[in-house]
Design a protein around this motif. Structure first.
Motif, short mmCIF file in Angstrom:
data_model
loop_
_atom_site.label_atom_id
_atom_site.label_comp_id
_atom_site.label_asym_id
_atom_site.label_seq_id
_atom_site.Cartn_x
_atom_site.Cartn_y
_atom_site.Cartn_z
N VAL A 206 0.87 -1.19 0.00
CA VAL A 206 0.00 0.00 0.00
C VAL A 206 0.90 1.23 0.00
O VAL A 206 2.03 1.19 0.49
N GLU A 207 0.38 2.32 -0.56
CA GLU A 207 1.17 3.55 -0.71
C GLU A 207 0.30 4.76 -0.41
O GLU A 207 -0.90 4.78 -0.73
N ALA A 208 0.89 5.75 0.20
CA ALA A 208 0.22 7.04 0.44
C ALA A 208 1.17 8.15 0.01
O ALA A 208 2.38 8.07 0.25
N LYS A 209 0.63 9.18 -0.63
CA LYS A 209 1.43 10.29 -1.15
C LYS A 209 0.79 11.61 -0.75
O LYS A 209 -0.40 11.84 -0.98
N ILE A 210 1.61 12.50 -0.16
CA ILE A 210 1.15 13.82 0.26
C ILE A 210 1.99 14.86 -0.50
O ILE A 210 3.17 15.03 -0.21
N PRO A 211 1.41 15.57 -1.46
CA PRO A 211 2.17 16.57 -2.22
C PRO A 211 1.94 17.98 -1.70
O PRO A 211 0.90 18.29 -1.10
N TYR A 212 2.92 18.83 -1.92
CA TYR A 212 2.79 20.27 -1.67
C TYR A 212 3.18 20.98 -2.96
O TYR A 212 4.26 20.74 -3.51
N VAL A 244 -4.08 14.58 -2.04
CA VAL A 244 -3.50 13.39 -1.40
C VAL A 244 -3.98 12.13 -2.13
O VAL A 244 -5.14 12.03 -2.54
N GLU A 245 -3.07 11.15 -2.28
CA GLU A 245 -3.38 9.93 -3.01
C GLU A 245 -3.06 8.72 -2.15
O GLU A 245 -2.14 8.74 -1.34
N VAL A 246 -3.84 7.64 -2.37
CA VAL A 246 -3.55 6.33 -1.77
C VAL A 246 -3.65 5.28 -2.88
O VAL A 246 -4.50 5.39 -3.78
N THR A 247 -2.77 4.28 -2.83
CA THR A 247 -2.70 3.26 -3.88
C THR A 247 -2.45 1.91 -3.25
O THR A 247 -1.70 1.79 -2.27
N ALA A 248 -3.08 0.89 -3.82
CA ALA A 248 -2.82 -0.50 -3.43
C ALA A 248 -2.37 -1.27 -4.67
O ALA A 248 -2.94 -1.10 -5.76
N ARG A 249 -1.33 -2.11 -4.50
CA ARG A 249 -0.80 -2.89 -5.63
C ARG A 249 -0.68 -4.35 -5.22
O ARG A 249 -0.35 -4.67 -4.08
N ARG A 267 -5.69 3.14 -7.64
CA ARG A 267 -5.26 4.43 -7.10
C ARG A 267 -6.46 5.33 -6.89
O ARG A 267 -7.32 5.44 -7.77
N PHE A 268 -6.50 5.97 -5.72
CA PHE A 268 -7.57 6.92 -5.42
C PHE A 268 -6.94 8.27 -5.09
O PHE A 268 -6.06 8.38 -4.24
N LYS A 269 -7.40 9.32 -5.81
CA LYS A 269 -6.91 10.67 -5.58
C LYS A 269 -8.03 11.51 -4.99
O LYS A 269 -9.13 11.58 -5.54
N SER A 270 -7.74 12.17 -3.88
CA SER A 270 -8.72 13.03 -3.23
C SER A 270 -8.68 14.42 -3.87
O SER A 270 -8.02 14.65 -4.88
N ARG A 271 -9.39 15.36 -3.27
CA ARG A 271 -9.35 16.75 -3.74
C ARG A 271 -9.07 17.67 -2.55
O ARG A 271 -9.78 18.63 -2.30
N THR A 272 -8.00 17.32 -1.83
CA THR A 272 -7.59 18.13 -0.68
C THR A 272 -6.93 19.44 -1.10
O THR A 272 -6.85 20.37 -0.31
N GLY A 273 -6.42 19.52 -2.33
CA GLY A 273 -5.82 20.77 -2.80
C GLY A 273 -6.86 21.82 -3.13
O GLY A 273 -8.06 21.53 -3.27
#
Length: 445
Positions: A206-212, A244-249, A267-273
């Protein structure tokens, strides 16, 4: 007792039993024996024959059990080879020594009953794919069970486009009645991200990504419907957290030298931005009729404004010394209801239901290991973005857009737990960013 003697112990016992039977038979045929002693010898031989038969059956059962344990040990060795740390190959001694040790802990008698050769590379059929420089969002090799990979990254993207708008009609070629709007749009995006991957099993992570995101946009042109004869520069920027994104592989199969590895992902991408509907747009009253202003956002958004779900299938095929890879994906953007656009003065312009176009994606490439620390890869990334819909109908001026990039990747394994990965991308279509630079530093724990 050494491994060689252990390996041939069942055969030795069988040979010894046969020899005992033969010697007993010779004794039975000795002419000096009396009838009474001959009968006793025959009875003794029958007992020995029965006992030897039971021993032979026992040896057969032990041999069958050892063969099963041997096959299980081979499977454990192949699995341990796939669990090699990123940047290493399945040919290292660590992967070979770890599998027999792990099997011995589960059943201490296994290694005594069936020896395993340590220090030699596994067969080509069980080799795991070699780690190559990462070009796309989907990594090639999954995180081993119980391992954690922390990956800080920094990406820069630059786009430059010329936009020409004609408001009027043409009487003869090169003679236009109306207004001509010419704009040069230059966009720079700098994204820093923190990504974490954790191996749940040997085949799933599983993966989580937090971008700025920091974004800067400059437009050179003239405002529509103003009759201005001079160019003006319109600058805007924005910085905030991104989506913010979360992914399972999950690894679907057990690849080999003759068939590719298949990895499915979701992959699921939210709309936190900050999305495009939250920022103020430079329109005096309405952006639909565009009676004045540039029609551009006064501050840049840092998110897309839509939830996104993207299933994908990644394949890797190793052909020593190269690794071929690619991905097929489909990204679905969920529609948003009761959307309004904010214009100058704080007024809200109601848009209704808006849905961004879905994205069909495909990429492919090849990686080549130059030595045990350095690797090089090249690939092409293609995406087809559908038309944006408003209240079920395509937005005026919205068309399907094709994005294509040519990517070059370089990686250097600084240590067993740290790898430097650098990627350069060049746009192949006008709608694609002209230049992208990406630096990733995966750290294994």
């Amino acid at each position: 007792m050494n491994n060689k003697s252990l390996r041939h112990r069942p055969a030795a016992l069988l040979a010894y039993s046969t020899l005992a039977l033969s010697s007993a038979a010779v004794q039975a045929q000795s002419p000096s024996a009396s009838p009474e002693s001959s009968g006793a010898q025959i009875e003794s031989l029958q007992q020995q024959l029965t006992e030897q038969g039971r021993q032979i059956e026992t040896l057969k059962r032990i041999t069958t059990e050892q063969e099963k344990k041997y096959q299980a040990l081979r499977r454990a060795l192949r699995q341990q080879a796939r669990d090699t740390q990123p940047g290493e190959t399945a040919q290292g001694e660590n992967a070979e020594q770890a599998a027999p040790n792990a099997q011995a802990e589960q059943n201490p008698t296994d290694t005594e009953q069936h020896p395993v050769q340590v220090g030699a590379a596994p067969s080509q059929e069980s080799q795991a794919p070699v780690e190559v420089p990462r070009l796309f969002e989907q990594p090639g090799i999954l995180t081993p069970k119980g391992k954690f990979v922390f990956e800080p990254s920094l990406e820069y993207s630059y786009s430059s486009n010329n936009r020409v708008a004609l408001i009027g009609y043409t009487i003869i070629p090169a003679l236009v009645i109306g207004l001509i709007d010419v704009q040069q749009v230059k966009d720079s995006i700098l994204t820093g991200a923190l990504t974490g991957r954790y191996g749940l099993t040997n085949r799933m992570e599983v993966e989580a990504k937090i971008p700025y995101v920091y974004r800067s946009d400059s437009s050179v042109g003239r405002e529509l419907n103003t009759g201005s004869a001079t160019d003006s520069v319109f600058n805007s920027s924005g910085k905030a957290i991104g989506d913010v994104e979360v992914t399972a592989r999950y690894q679907l199969n057990e690849g080999s030298a003759t068939k590719p590895y298949l990895i499915g992902s979701l992959r699921f991408k939210s709309r936190t931005g900050k999305d495009p509907f939250e920022v103020v747009t430079d329109c005096l009253t309405s952006c639909v009729g565009n009676p004045g202003g540039t029609g551009l956002p006064t501050t840049q958004p840092t998110g897309s404004g839509f939830y996104l779900l993207q299933p994908a299938l990644t394949w890797l095929f190793q052909s020593d010394p190269a690794v071929f890879f690619g991905t097929f994906s489909y990204a679905h953007n969920f529609a948003r209801n009761n959307v309004s656009l904010t214009v100058l003065g704080g007024q809200q312009e109601f848009l209704g239901t808006v849905k961004a176009g879905d994205i069909i994606g495909a990429n492919f490439g090849m990686g080549l290991a130059l030595n045990d620390r350095t690797a090089f890869s090249v690939g092409v990334d293609l995406n087809s973005v559908g038309r944006t819909l408003q209240n079920g109908a395509p937005v005026t001026g919205s068309v399907r857009v094709v994005l294509a990039k040519l990517l070059f990747g370089f990686s250097y394994r600084y240590s067993d737990k740290t790898t430097l990965n650098f990627t350069v991308g060049a746009g192949l279509t006008r709608d694609t960013p002209d230049l992208t630079l990406n630096l990733r530093i995966p750290l294994s724990f």
